[in-house]
Write a protein that holds these residues in place. Structure first.
Motif, short mmCIF file in Angstrom:
data_model
loop_
_atom_site.label_atom_id
_atom_site.label_comp_id
_atom_site.label_asym_id
_atom_site.label_seq_id
_atom_site.Cartn_x
_atom_site.Cartn_y
_atom_site.Cartn_z
N VAL A 117 0.84 -1.20 0.00
CA VAL A 117 0.00 0.00 0.00
C VAL A 117 0.88 1.25 0.00
O VAL A 117 0.62 2.21 -0.74
CB VAL A 117 -0.95 0.00 1.21
N LEU A 118 1.93 1.26 0.79
CA LEU A 118 2.84 2.41 0.85
C LEU A 118 3.55 2.63 -0.47
O LEU A 118 3.81 3.77 -0.88
CB LEU A 118 3.87 2.20 1.97
N GLN A 119 3.85 1.53 -1.18
CA GLN A 119 4.57 1.63 -2.45
C GLN A 119 3.69 2.14 -3.59
O GLN A 119 4.18 2.79 -4.51
CB GLN A 119 5.15 0.26 -2.84
N SER A 120 2.41 1.82 -3.54
CA SER A 120 1.56 2.08 -4.71
C SER A 120 0.51 3.16 -4.52
O SER A 120 -0.22 3.49 -5.46
CB SER A 120 0.85 0.79 -5.14
N THR A 121 0.40 3.72 -3.32
CA THR A 121 -0.61 4.77 -3.08
C THR A 121 0.02 5.99 -2.44
O THR A 121 1.00 5.89 -1.69
CB THR A 121 -1.75 4.26 -2.17
#
Length: 270
Positions: A117-121
């Motif tokens: 989630v941190l990588q893609s949002t």
């Protein structure tokens, strides 16, 4: 081979190869999108025959080429008639939008998904869906989309993110069919350890406009453009698992777009 497992005639083989070459060229030109879906025979069998047990494998493939491969939502053993969200392929009701908001919120707060989630949002995306009081704002902004079709595209944009994320239950509740532009990825999706012969891959294509047949923000920016116009947060277009290069086909793999079914262990194509 034909669907009855007899070899193609020389003429039919030339016709198939010519058609396949044509589709591959159109794929390179960006006019069609060549897709692959890995599956297990037992899953397709259940969707095509329900509880029936007295049928031949040939019948299954004949039926697959007639009906195509439908989303689990439309399977007789999956859909609950009293459900009040995602009740149809174009359901954009407030209850459906609330359901989507809640599921996105659940995914971003799931420890197992945290790194992805941190990588893609973006921070905006995470903070927006982390605040449950924004649910009303989300529903209102999607409802204020320009037309019913753009409203549907906004719904589909977030539904795709949930589908790729594998949100609990979403792959049963959604009306999407997972495919990939990468055959190797599709082959990995059909994980059959005890009986490799149960594994096969649908070879499929969709024509332009791609957003009319499938959801894939990384292929077309149409969905993201609509969401941005609604003033809602966007995400990295490949979703939480970018290596899968997933294209979520709406409703079903329609039979007239199925090129063939590859029997992985037998290295043959029906």
């Amino acid at each position: 081979m034909n669907s009855d497992f007899t070899p193609l005639s020389a003429q039919d083989l030339r016709t198939y190869q010519s058609f396949r070459n044509f589709i591959c060229e159109k794929d390179k030109e960006g006019e069609v999108l060549l897709l692959y879906r890995g599956e297990e025979q037992r899953n397709v069998r259940a969707r095509l025959f329900g509880d029936q047990r007295d049928f031949e494998t040939i019948e299954m493939f004949n039926r697959a080429f007639y009906f195509g491969e439908k989303a689990r939502h439309f399977s007789v053993d999956q859909f609950e008639e009293n459900r009040d969200f995602l009740t149809g392929i174009n359901d954009c009701s407030d209850r459906t939008l609330e359901f989507i908001f809640d599921r996105v919120s659940n995914v971003i707060n799931t420890p197992a998904s945290r790194d992805r989630v941190l990588q893609s949002t973006s921070r905006r995306f995470r903070e927006y869906f982390d605040d449950r009081s924004n649910c009303l704002h989300f529903v209102e902004n999607v409802n204020n989309a320009y037309t019913e079709q753009t409203k549907l595209k906004a719904r589909d944009y977030y539904l795709y993110w949930l589908h790729v994320a594998g949100s609990p239950g979403i792959r049963v509740e959604t009306q999407l069919v997972s495919t990939s532009v990468d055959r190797k990825i599709a082959k990995g999706f059909s994980k059959v350890e005890r009986n490799p012969k149960d594994k096969f891959i649908f070879h499929y294509f969709i024509p332009k406009p791609f957003h009319a047949h499938a959801i894939a923000p990384w292929v077309s920016d149409h969905h993201q453009w609509v969401v941005s116009g609604c003033g809602l947060p966007t995400y990295k277009s490949l979703g939480l698992f970018p290596h899968q290069k997933e294209v979520a086909v709406k409703g079903a793999l329609f039979p007239h777009f199925i090129i063939g079914v590859e029997l992985v262990s037998e290295k043959s194509l029906l």
